[in-house]
Design an enzyme around this catalytic site. Structure first.
Site, mmCIF file in Angstrom:
data_model
loop_
_atom_site.group_PDB
_atom_site.id
_atom_site.type_symbol
_atom_site.label_atom_id
_atom_site.label_comp_id
_atom_site.label_asym_id
_atom_site.label_seq_id
_atom_site.Cartn_x
_atom_site.Cartn_y
_atom_site.Cartn_z
ATOM 1 N N GLU A 98 0.827 -1.200 0.000
ATOM 2 C CA GLU A 98 0.000 0.000 0.000
ATOM 3 C C GLU A 98 0.866 1.257 0.000
ATOM 4 O O GLU A 98 1.952 1.270 0.578
ATOM 5 C CB GLU A 98 -0.905 0.018 1.233
ATOM 6 C CG GLU A 98 -1.959 -1.079 1.210
ATOM 7 C CD GLU A 98 -2.940 -0.984 2.371
ATOM 8 O OE1 GLU A 98 -4.149 -1.005 2.094
ATOM 9 O OE2 GLU A 98 -2.510 -0.894 3.529
ATOM 10 N N CYS A 133 0.889 -1.317 15.721
ATOM 11 C CA CYS A 133 0.944 -1.146 14.264
ATOM 12 C C CYS A 133 0.395 -2.364 13.514
ATOM 13 O O CYS A 133 0.761 -3.500 13.804
ATOM 14 C CB CYS A 133 2.390 -0.890 13.836
ATOM 15 S SG CYS A 133 2.566 -0.596 12.074
ATOM 16 N N CYS A 184 5.976 -3.852 16.371
ATOM 17 C CA CYS A 184 5.451 -2.792 17.252
ATOM 18 C C CYS A 184 3.997 -3.094 17.612
ATOM 19 O O CYS A 184 3.185 -3.462 16.761
ATOM 20 C CB CYS A 184 5.541 -1.422 16.572
ATOM 21 S SG CYS A 184 7.247 -0.943 16.222
ATOM 22 N N CYS A 211 6.309 -6.562 7.799
ATOM 23 C CA CYS A 211 7.357 -5.981 8.640
ATOM 24 C C CYS A 211 7.634 -6.963 9.770
ATOM 25 O O CYS A 211 6.746 -7.681 10.213
ATOM 26 C CB CYS A 211 6.858 -4.650 9.214
ATOM 27 S SG CYS A 211 8.070 -3.796 10.255
ATOM 28 N N CYS A 229 3.496 8.615 0.666
ATOM 29 C CA CYS A 229 4.057 7.761 1.701
ATOM 30 C C CYS A 229 4.193 6.366 1.095
ATOM 31 O O CYS A 229 3.213 5.776 0.661
ATOM 32 C CB CYS A 229 3.106 7.743 2.901
ATOM 33 S SG CYS A 229 3.579 6.551 4.167
ATOM 34 N N CYS A 254 -1.132 6.469 9.779
ATOM 35 C CA CYS A 254 0.040 5.780 10.333
ATOM 36 C C CYS A 254 -0.365 4.499 11.040
ATOM 37 O O CYS A 254 -1.260 4.495 11.882
ATOM 38 C CB CYS A 254 0.729 6.656 11.367
ATOM 39 S SG CYS A 254 1.345 8.170 10.719
HETATM 40 N N1 SAH Z 1 9.107 1.247 10.382
HETATM 41 C C1 SAH Z 1 9.228 2.651 10.362
HETATM 42 C C2 SAH Z 1 8.271 3.370 9.428
HETATM 43 C C3 SAH Z 1 6.813 2.930 9.415
HETATM 44 S S1 SAH Z 1 5.683 3.513 10.594
HETATM 45 C C4 SAH Z 1 9.124 3.207 11.764
HETATM 46 O O1 SAH Z 1 8.880 2.448 12.671
HETATM 47 O O2 SAH Z 1 9.345 4.389 11.946
HETATM 48 C C5 SAH Z 1 5.467 5.226 10.490
HETATM 49 C C6 SAH Z 1 5.118 5.821 11.854
HETATM 50 O O3 SAH Z 1 3.795 5.459 12.296
HETATM 51 C C7 SAH Z 1 6.052 5.315 12.937
HETATM 52 O O4 SAH Z 1 6.403 6.371 13.786
HETATM 53 C C8 SAH Z 1 5.170 4.321 13.670
HETATM 54 O O5 SAH Z 1 5.640 4.035 14.949
HETATM 55 C C9 SAH Z 1 3.851 5.030 13.633
HETATM 56 N N2 SAH Z 1 2.698 4.188 13.923
HETATM 57 C C10 SAH Z 1 2.563 2.872 13.741
HETATM 58 N N3 SAH Z 1 1.354 2.461 14.122
HETATM 59 C C11 SAH Z 1 0.688 3.541 14.530
HETATM 60 C C12 SAH Z 1 -0.617 3.767 15.034
HETATM 61 N N4 SAH Z 1 -1.488 2.771 15.152
HETATM 62 N N5 SAH Z 1 -0.960 5.023 15.350
HETATM 63 C C13 SAH Z 1 -0.084 6.048 15.200
HETATM 64 N N6 SAH Z 1 1.151 5.900 14.727
HETATM 65 C C14 SAH Z 1 1.542 4.663 14.405
#
Ligand code: SAH
Length: 343
Positions: free
Chosen positions: A91, A118, A115, A111, A104, A332
């Protein structure tokens, strides 16, 4: 077969020489791919048919296919689902801002960082994307919208630093003056904090912005949200960010997703200030976006405003990230590998 869209102009020139072709053909091919954004050798009308056919036989030509597009009724954000050459899906999100269009992109299929908040990591990592597959998300969206992209953020699915070599080649091609020529200053790479690769990136001395997903102010808290925190401490991360600034002169962005009752208290704000006040940085607060598999809740509007105020009073630069495309699961942490409706 070699992936022709991942080659630099110099490499392409060498290829043409080895084929016994004139080197200006390399420039023509490169321009068709990276400026005119064509989807096949067939469209390269000033290249002799015999050479086009030879390229067809000798190279892979990456062209992602649009499977679906969803447009946000709230802010016009568009989320694209693209199919790669091997049928895998990624996506990408297109956002319209006053200062230009931003895309983006995803850097991996899935991945493996895990986290907790996410969606992109729920089914693990399938594979990394090639440089051309990262580029082509931008090229395809440029073609489909008919509008120029001015900003690129590598913040979609995947951990870019877990795909370092391809990321670097992608950045080289994206910002190359012979290609789409996006200014390095308009490119942001976001990482969950892989220290060795962040150090390596600092040494490349690019003018891109490095964004660090911090989300917590103590190692203990961070470990609960991000497994990567078991490997690298916040202390190490801060030193690495200082090093990045020292090497590149580029201010670091800290991403901090506010989760109600988890990392949004007064104490969290105080600790965050103590951590970053000596760094040349910018903080991006992201009200956490809900995903259905988890029960994280957003901090309330008042808590978010209070958190922001505290940072600002201490001279820290803060923005609250607008939640673009939430109604289409384009915000995000909402991008995912499995497309349930399509399976
Ligand atoms: N892997 C990279 C880039 C992808 S995520 C990273 O971790 O930075 C892009 C951003 O969205 C990151 O800061 C991530 O922590 C955040 N993110 C992921 N899930 C989210 C959520 N449910 N709500 C808000 N931000 C989120």
């Amino acid at each position: 077969m070699k992936d022709i869209k991942s080659l630099t102009l110099e490499e392409l020139k060498r290829e043409m020489e080895e084929m016994g072709e004139k080197s200006f053909r390399a420039k023509q091919l490169y321009e068709w791919m990276h400026v005119k954004l064509v989807r096949s050798f067939d469209e390269m009308t000033n290249i002799p048919l015999s050479l086009r056919e030879r390229c067809e036989r000798e190279y892979d030509f990456t062209a992602v296919k649009q499977v679906r597009m969803q447009e946000s009724a709230i802010d016009g954000t568009k989320k694209y689902l693209f199919e790669l050459g091997d049928g895998k899906l990624v996506e990408s999100v297109w956002m319209k801002y006053k200062h230009g269009n931003s895309v983006c992109i995803s850097s991996q299929v899935g991945c493996r960082m895990g986290c907790a908040f996410c969606a992109s990591t729920l089914d693990g990592l399938e594979r990394s994307l090639t440089p051309s597959e990262m580029l082509d998300q931008i090229y395809a969206i440029t073609r489909l919208t008919g509008e120029r992209v001015s900003n690129v953020v590598v913040m979609g699915t995947g951990e870019p630093m877990d795909n370092y070599d391809n990321l670097l080649r992608f950045l080289t091609l994206l910002t190359d003056e012979n290609g789409l020529h996006i200014s390095q200053r308009n490119v942001t790479v976001s990482t969950c904090g892989l220290v060795p690769q962040m150090r390596q990136l600092a040494q490349e001395q690019l003018q891109i912005t490095l964004a660090l997903s911090l989300h917590a102010t103590t190692d203990e808290k961070r470990r609960r949200l991000m497994p990567v925190a078991n490997k690298y401490s916040i202390q190490e991360l801060m030193e690495t960010c200082a090093y990045y600034f020292q090497k590149t002169g580029r201010r670091i962005t800290f991403e901090y997703s506010l989760v109600g009752g988890v990392n949004d208290t007064d104490e969290d704000a105080r600790e965050l200030i103590a951590l970053i006040k000596d760094l040349n940085c910018h903080v991006n607060l992201i009200p956490v976006n809900p995903i259905k598999e988890r029960n994280f809740v957003q901090s309330g509007g008042e808590e978010i405003a209070a958190f922001k105020n505290k940072l600002e009073k201490n001279g820290i630069n803060v923005t609250i990230r607008r939640e673009m495309g939430r109604d289409i699961d384009g915000a995000c942490g909402q991008l995912r590998r499995r497309q349930k409706a399509l399976q």
